[in-house]
Design an enzyme around this catalytic site. Structure first.
Site, mmCIF file in Angstrom:
data_model
loop_
_atom_site.group_PDB
_atom_site.id
_atom_site.type_symbol
_atom_site.label_atom_id
_atom_site.label_comp_id
_atom_site.label_asym_id
_atom_site.label_seq_id
_atom_site.Cartn_x
_atom_site.Cartn_y
_atom_site.Cartn_z
ATOM 1 N N ARG A 9 0.858 -1.183 0.000
ATOM 2 C CA ARG A 9 0.000 0.000 0.000
ATOM 3 C C ARG A 9 0.892 1.230 0.000
ATOM 4 O O ARG A 9 1.964 1.229 0.629
ATOM 5 C CB ARG A 9 -0.849 0.043 1.275
ATOM 6 C CG ARG A 9 -2.078 -0.819 1.243
ATOM 7 C CD ARG A 9 -3.221 -0.153 0.460
ATOM 8 N NE ARG A 9 -4.440 -0.913 0.547
ATOM 9 C CZ ARG A 9 -4.805 -1.882 -0.289
ATOM 10 N NH1 ARG A 9 -4.023 -2.225 -1.282
ATOM 11 N NH2 ARG A 9 -5.953 -2.517 -0.128
ATOM 12 N N GLU A 45 -3.762 7.536 -4.521
ATOM 13 C CA GLU A 45 -4.153 7.008 -5.836
ATOM 14 C C GLU A 45 -5.505 7.576 -6.273
ATOM 15 O O GLU A 45 -6.380 7.770 -5.415
ATOM 16 C CB GLU A 45 -4.258 5.483 -5.755
ATOM 17 C CG GLU A 45 -2.931 4.829 -5.481
ATOM 18 C CD GLU A 45 -3.075 3.328 -5.226
ATOM 19 O OE1 GLU A 45 -4.140 2.748 -5.487
ATOM 20 O OE2 GLU A 45 -2.103 2.742 -4.756
ATOM 21 N N HIS A 98 -1.596 0.313 -9.765
ATOM 22 C CA HIS A 98 -2.243 -0.606 -8.797
ATOM 23 C C HIS A 98 -2.928 -1.774 -9.522
ATOM 24 O O HIS A 98 -4.148 -1.942 -9.436
ATOM 25 C CB HIS A 98 -3.252 0.151 -7.914
ATOM 26 C CG HIS A 98 -3.574 -0.594 -6.647
ATOM 27 N ND1 HIS A 98 -3.925 0.030 -5.482
ATOM 28 C CD2 HIS A 98 -3.612 -1.923 -6.361
ATOM 29 C CE1 HIS A 98 -4.154 -0.860 -4.539
ATOM 30 N NE2 HIS A 98 -3.979 -2.063 -5.053
HETATM 31 P P1 NAP Z 1 -1.061 -10.943 5.106
HETATM 32 O O1 NAP Z 1 -1.013 -12.382 4.721
HETATM 33 O O2 NAP Z 1 -1.997 -10.519 6.186
HETATM 34 O O3 NAP Z 1 0.427 -10.516 5.477
HETATM 35 C C1 NAP Z 1 0.725 -9.253 6.016
HETATM 36 C C2 NAP Z 1 2.141 -9.274 6.543
HETATM 37 O O4 NAP Z 1 2.405 -7.973 7.078
HETATM 38 C C3 NAP Z 1 2.405 -10.269 7.676
HETATM 39 O O5 NAP Z 1 3.592 -10.965 7.410
HETATM 40 C C4 NAP Z 1 2.589 -9.378 8.894
HETATM 41 O O6 NAP Z 1 3.511 -9.911 9.835
HETATM 42 C C5 NAP Z 1 3.192 -8.161 8.243
HETATM 43 N N1 NAP Z 1 3.115 -7.002 9.134
HETATM 44 C C6 NAP Z 1 2.023 -6.366 9.594
HETATM 45 N N2 NAP Z 1 2.391 -5.363 10.420
HETATM 46 C C7 NAP Z 1 3.742 -5.377 10.474
HETATM 47 C C8 NAP Z 1 4.715 -4.600 11.147
HETATM 48 N N3 NAP Z 1 4.355 -3.585 11.960
HETATM 49 N N4 NAP Z 1 6.022 -4.907 10.963
HETATM 50 C C9 NAP Z 1 6.382 -5.920 10.172
HETATM 51 N N5 NAP Z 1 5.509 -6.700 9.477
HETATM 52 C C10 NAP Z 1 4.207 -6.429 9.650
HETATM 53 O O7 NAP Z 1 -1.430 -10.023 3.850
HETATM 54 P P2 NAP Z 1 -1.166 -10.310 2.294
HETATM 55 O O8 NAP Z 1 -2.363 -10.975 1.730
HETATM 56 O O9 NAP Z 1 0.177 -10.940 2.139
HETATM 57 O O10 NAP Z 1 -1.148 -8.800 1.746
HETATM 58 C C11 NAP Z 1 -0.019 -7.973 1.992
HETATM 59 C C12 NAP Z 1 -0.212 -6.559 1.472
HETATM 60 O O11 NAP Z 1 -0.437 -6.554 0.072
HETATM 61 C C13 NAP Z 1 -1.371 -5.764 2.074
HETATM 62 O O12 NAP Z 1 -0.903 -4.464 2.391
HETATM 63 C C14 NAP Z 1 -2.375 -5.649 0.956
HETATM 64 O O13 NAP Z 1 -3.147 -4.476 1.074
HETATM 65 C C15 NAP Z 1 -1.433 -5.602 -0.228
HETATM 66 N N6 NAP Z 1 -2.077 -5.967 -1.495
HETATM 67 C C16 NAP Z 1 -1.747 -5.277 -2.640
HETATM 68 C C17 NAP Z 1 -2.326 -5.616 -3.861
HETATM 69 C C18 NAP Z 1 -1.986 -4.891 -5.120
HETATM 70 O O14 NAP Z 1 -2.796 -4.892 -6.032
HETATM 71 N N7 NAP Z 1 -0.814 -4.319 -5.237
HETATM 72 C C19 NAP Z 1 -3.255 -6.648 -3.919
HETATM 73 C C20 NAP Z 1 -3.540 -7.349 -2.762
HETATM 74 C C21 NAP Z 1 -2.939 -7.010 -1.559
HETATM 75 P P3 NAP Z 1 3.123 -11.127 10.829
HETATM 76 O O15 NAP Z 1 2.749 -12.272 9.940
HETATM 77 O O16 NAP Z 1 4.336 -11.392 11.577
HETATM 78 O O17 NAP Z 1 1.959 -10.636 11.630
#
Ligand code: NAP
Length: 311
Positions: A230, A259, A277
């Site tokens: 994000r 965005e 995005h």
């Molecule tokens: P997820 O499985 O919930 O993983 C999120 C990760 O963020 C986890 O490893 C978590 O760590 C880590 N995290 C959260 N707070 C943190 C902090 N303070 N310090 C360090 N690590 C932290 O989510 P996901 O499905 O992989 O998605 C990840 C990201 O991609 C999100 O921001 C989502 O909005 C974005 N996204 C972007 C697109 C795009 O089109 N570009 C599409 C989909 C998603 P822990 O596991 O240790 O809690």
């Protein structure tokens, strides 16, 4: 009388058609006087369908006293106030897992495009510059040190793909995983020990602007920042300064703070690759996301557990 819901952004036509078969759908993003619409109809609305980048703006949520469910067509739920959802008792769902592969693929695409200068290469051929001589050299991807910040579904999928590039992989997350990659307990340490810093963490108050001037300094003059999470995780002003002053070498970005407005200063850098995005933007994934949105709404209005609730 069918159930009334509001739709906060455009969706793929197939999902819009299927929503229209089930519900009376109010397309709020097309309404010119939103406040008047909400004052008149808000009391009847039981559901919201929205995108992760929009979530549920507070003024809209406040105008929907009968709200029961917010179905997010996306994985990020940072724009929905979960404390408010709990307090008021409405449910929130998202579409995890089905988009993981696409976002990870895009991260690899951005890494390759930035390093191998693929947008410039395409232009080089199309504008017939090749006829005048060869294009300059680019940067090798294989064997680079790649640090992944956020090691959830997408972060781990990026790591699996990077293994195919013989990359040296390291990561930072709140919880250390049982994996063979190097773990750093801070983003500064991760940045100091990698060439490509890939942002894949959740957007929270804690991660806002976590890619700061200090982190970019630690990444260093050979370093490249890649963001597929994000825009809020990156201090864009600090990034533009770091690019201007050669503090880092380049960036590849799919997401931005405001965005679809992208700071024009970024357009000036040859070493920056930009995407609008599109992480989950494939036909296949958007269809799978649509199915999950419908499955969550169907489950809610049938009084069943949600397939993919936001915890
Ligand atoms: P997820 O499985 O919930 O993983 C999120 C990760 O963020 C986890 O490893 C978590 O760590 C880590 N995290 C959260 N707070 C943190 C902090 N303070 N310090 C360090 N690590 C932290 O989510 P996901 O499905 O992989 O998605 C990840 C990201 O991609 C999100 O921001 C989502 O909005 C974005 N996204 C972007 C697109 C795009 O089109 N570009 C599409 C989909 C998603 P822990 O596991 O240790 O809690």
């Amino acid at each position: 009388m069918t159930t009334e819901i509001v739709q906060l952004c455009p969706l793929i036509p197939a999902l819009e058609e299927e929503l229209a078969q089930r519900f009376t759908v109010h397309r709020l993003f097309e309404v010119s006087d939103r406040a008047a619409f909400l004052a008149e109809k808000g009391g009847a609305i039981r559901g919201v369908v929205t995108g992760g980048h929009i979530g549920l703006p507070a003024d809209i949520g406040a105008a929907l006293p009968k709200l029961e469910i917010v179905a997010i067509n996306g994985v990020g739920f940072d724009k929905v106030d979960l404390a408010e959802a709990k307090r008021r008792g409405f449910r929130v769902s998202n579409t995890p897992d089905v988009l993981t592969a696409d976002v990870a693929d895009l991260a690899l695409g951005l890494i390759l495009a930035q390093a191998r200068r693929l947008p410039q290469a395409d232009q080089y051929v199309r504008t017939r510059q090749w006829l005048k001589g060869d294009m300059g050299l680019s940067t090798r991807v294989a064997g680079r040190r790649c640090g992944i910040f956020g090691f959830g579904r997408i972060g781990q999928a990026i790591a699996r793909r990077l293994e195919g590039f013989d990359a040296h992989i390291s990561y930072t997350a709140r919880n250390r995983r049982d994996v063979a990659y190097d773990y750093y307990d801070s983003i500064e340490a991760l940045a100091a020990n990698c060439d490509v810093l890939i942002i894949a963490a959740a957007a929270t108050a804690e991660t806002r602007h976590i890619v700061s001037a200090e982190v970019l300094n630690a990444l260093g003059p050979q370093g490249v920042l890649v963001n597929v999470a994000r825009g809020s995780l990156v201090d864009e002003k600090a990034l533009i300064e770091a690019l201007s002053n050669g503090v880092i070498a380049g960036a590849a970005l799919d997401v931005f703070e405001d965005e679809p407005r992208v700071p024009e200063a970024l357009f000036a850098f040859e070493t920056v690759t930009l995407a609008p995005h599109i992480g989950s933007g494939t036909h296949q994934t958007r269809r799978a996301m649509a199915d999950l949105v419908l499955a969550n709404l169907d489950a809610h209005f049938a009084g069943r557990e949600l397939p993919t609730p936001v915890a």
